[in-house]
Design an enzyme around this catalytic site. Structure first.
Site, PDB file in Angstrom:
ATOM      1  N   ASP A 275     -10.221   1.057  -4.872  1.00 15.47           N
ATOM      2  CA  ASP A 275      -9.917   2.485  -4.883  1.00 15.47           C
ATOM      3  C   ASP A 275     -10.503   3.218  -6.080  1.00 15.47           C
ATOM      4  O   ASP A 275     -10.186   4.390  -6.300  1.00 15.47           O
ATOM      5  CB  ASP A 275      -8.393   2.694  -4.894  1.00 15.47           C
ATOM      6  CG  ASP A 275      -7.772   2.485  -3.525  1.00 15.47           C
ATOM      7  OD1 ASP A 275      -8.437   2.774  -2.512  1.00 15.47           O
ATOM      8  OD2 ASP A 275      -6.618   2.015  -3.459  1.00 15.47           O
TER       9      ASP A 275
ATOM     10  N   GLU B 225       1.546  -0.563  -5.076  1.00 13.17           N
ATOM     11  CA  GLU B 225       0.468   0.323  -5.517  1.00 13.17           C
ATOM     12  C   GLU B 225       1.088   1.633  -6.008  1.00 13.17           C
ATOM     13  O   GLU B 225       1.286   2.573  -5.239  1.00 13.17           O
ATOM     14  CB  GLU B 225      -0.522   0.604  -4.379  1.00 13.17           C
ATOM     15  CG  GLU B 225      -1.677   1.491  -4.816  1.00 13.17           C
ATOM     16  CD  GLU B 225      -2.329   2.252  -3.683  1.00 13.17           C
ATOM     17  OE1 GLU B 225      -3.355   2.908  -3.922  1.00 13.17           O
ATOM     18  OE2 GLU B 225      -1.815   2.218  -2.541  1.00 13.17           O
TER      19      GLU B 225
ATOM     20  N   ASP C  30       0.839  -1.193   0.000  1.00  7.48           N
ATOM     21  CA  ASP C  30       0.000   0.000   0.000  1.00  7.48           C
ATOM     22  C   ASP C  30       0.880   1.251   0.000  1.00  7.48           C
ATOM     23  O   ASP C  30       1.844   1.341   0.765  1.00  7.48           O
ATOM     24  CB  ASP C  30      -0.892  -0.015   1.249  1.00  7.48           C
ATOM     25  CG  ASP C  30      -1.862   1.139   1.284  1.00  7.48           C
ATOM     26  OD1 ASP C  30      -2.655   1.272   0.338  1.00  7.48           O
ATOM     27  OD2 ASP C  30      -1.820   1.909   2.269  1.00  7.48           O
TER      28      ASP C  30
END
Length: 488
Positions: A321, A240, A210
């Site tokens: 997301d 990410e 992340d």
């Protein structure tokens, strides 16, 4: 440096699961007096709907039938948020998900089916409940963990703050719930790398990282890679990163990134007529593409990285997301089908966001995090589900679609064609994203060969084609794909 990525990823079809909303199992025992929101509650209400890891285990048959052989789970460690990006114990799977025992069972069950499991690692920030940050809240400047975070002033206000009374510590996106780790502190580095290695030793198959760019320290990520690969050289490390990611993809940090550089061009091309104009995502450049524009974007994307990296990229159409792909496409299912075909035939590992395969459609977070409607199968789009299954079968059946070289053959109007080739295996993929039947003549990529139509697979949808000299001539129906193969 010779770049190597995990060989199994080249064969993988991933399925992303948001654990609280995927499947709830009676095997997870909760205390008496415990209250969960009803399954299927509107996601904007937040709260917990009770999805757990035993629920994932119980749906492995479904996932195998879909064609999935790798899972990416959003965070599962103990947290006081339903998405679990607010970690307070990195060594405990959240009891709401079944605890460490449930992860043990999931790994055993998945590995017994030759399925891999990748976890979400949140190493940039913790939560207000994380033990070291809590120690600072209780002890103030005398806490020995004071340098684990960035304290800017006193008093700390983790809960009661406003524009004139700041929380007084550095937090991700300035959100007080997410205090940022000081990864320059050697104790923090040791702790986080210890977490990474612990779960690799436990048996997970990799980490999705992340917001890794927010740990702006290449040496940290080099150490992370060394730690993980020492435990399992075939572990997958995927970051990410929404932008071009050459910095992290030189073979010394990540194996791949979530390939949003694939996502936006695919949406733009396949949904050029129906793309929503009211959806804004700062990381996306959403605008209608012609085939030449799409071809240029794909060539640029593939040119960013070593070929070994391209084969391991996580190719997604949407995620937790973003809005769901079908929603972004203006509910144009023909666009979604073309996009899925591109996912399954282009270099990189396809990743399906849970529920896309049955037609779930919704706006961005929190709406895209709805519960999977297991109890309402009448709402499922069975034709779409079958399409996903067949597309996954196509990818598995032809090695060229997983490992083959890539060559653009044709890009005019709304028609796009490319070739994937290996010694002994070739696949020619043609897409007509336009509204009209289109006759095309494309260069034949290799020597004379007997092509077989692999897609559509139905005998009722056979598409006549003619091979003449060094070219191939055929007519493509509107909004359709054609895959011709040679497997020697």
């Amino acid at each position: 440096m010779t770049i190597q990525t995990p060989a199994w990823v080249h064969d993988a079809i991933f399925y992303q699961i948001f654990p609280d909303r995927f499947a709830r199992s009676p095997r997870t025992k909760h205390p008496r007096g415990f209250q969960l929101k009803p399954w299927g509650s509107p996601p904007e209400e937040q709260g917990y709907q009770g999805g757990d890891l035993y629920g994932v285990i119980e749906k492995l048959d479904y996932l195998q039938e879909l064609g999935v052989n790798a899972l990416y789970l959003n965070p599962i460690f103990a947290s006081a948020s339903n998405h679990r990006y607010h970690t307070y114990d990195y060594y405990e799977v959240d009891p709401l998900l079944g605890g460490n025992e449930a992860l043990r069972d999931l790994l055993d069950e998945a590995h017994g089916r030759s399925m891999r499991v990748v976890l979400d690692g949140v190493f940039n920030h913790a939560s207000r409940g994380f033990w070291a940050f809590h120690h600072i809240l209780e002890n103030g400047p005398t806490s020995p963990y004071i340098d684990w975070f960035f304290v800017n002033a006193w008093p700390l206000r983790p809960y009661e703050y406003d524009a004139h009374n700041h929380h007084n510590y550095t937090a991700w996106w300035n959100l007080p719930a997410l205090p940022k780790f000081n990864t320059d502190n050697p104790g923090v580095r040791d702790y986080l790398l210890g977490v990474a290695r612990h779960w690799i030793d436990f048996g997970i198959d990799g980490w999705r990282l992340d917001v890794p760019a927010d740990i702006d320290d290449d040496d940290f990520w080099r150490d992370f890679r060394a730690t993980v690969k020492e435990g399992n050289p075939e572990a997958y490390i995927v970051g990410e990163i929404w932008t071009p990611a050459q910095r992290w993809l030189q073979g010394d940090q990540f194996d791949a990134v979530m390939n949003y550089q694939f996502t936006a061009p695919v949406l733009n091309y396949t949904a050029a007529r129906t793309l929503r104009r009211d959806y804004y995502k700062s990381e996306y450049d959403l605008r209608p593409f012609t085939a030449p524009q799409f071809a240029a974007a794909i060539e640029t994307m593939l040119g960013l990285y070593d070929w070994e990296i391209n084969l391991a990229q996580l190719n997604l159409l949407d995620s937790h997301d973003t809005a769901r792909a079908l929603w972004i496409m203006g509910e144009d299912q023909s666009a979604l089908r073309l996009a899925v075909l591109l996912q399954m035939t282009m270099p990189g590992a396809p990743c399906i966001y849970y529920g896309d395969e049955i037609g779930l459609s919704s706006a961005d977070d929190p709406y895209c995090r709805q519960a999977f409607p297991w109890g309402d199968e009448a709402s499922w789009d069975r034709d779409l589900l079958s399409f996903y299954q067949q597309a996954a079968t196509l990818r598995r059946a032809h090695p060229a679609l997983r490992y083959g070289d890539f060559t653009t053959l044709y890009a005019r109007g709304q028609v796009y064609a490319f070739d994937r080739a290996l010694p002994g295996s070739e696949a020619l993929v043609l897409i007509n994203a336009g509204k009209k039947e289109t006759a095309v003549t494309i260069p034949r990529p290799g020597p004379a060969a007997a092509y077989t139509q692999a897609w559509p697979s139905s005998t009722a949808q056979r598409n006549p084609f003619v091979v003449t000299g060094s070219s191939l001539t055929l007519t493509l129906p509107p909004r359709q794909a054609l895959v011709l193969v040679v497997d020697l």
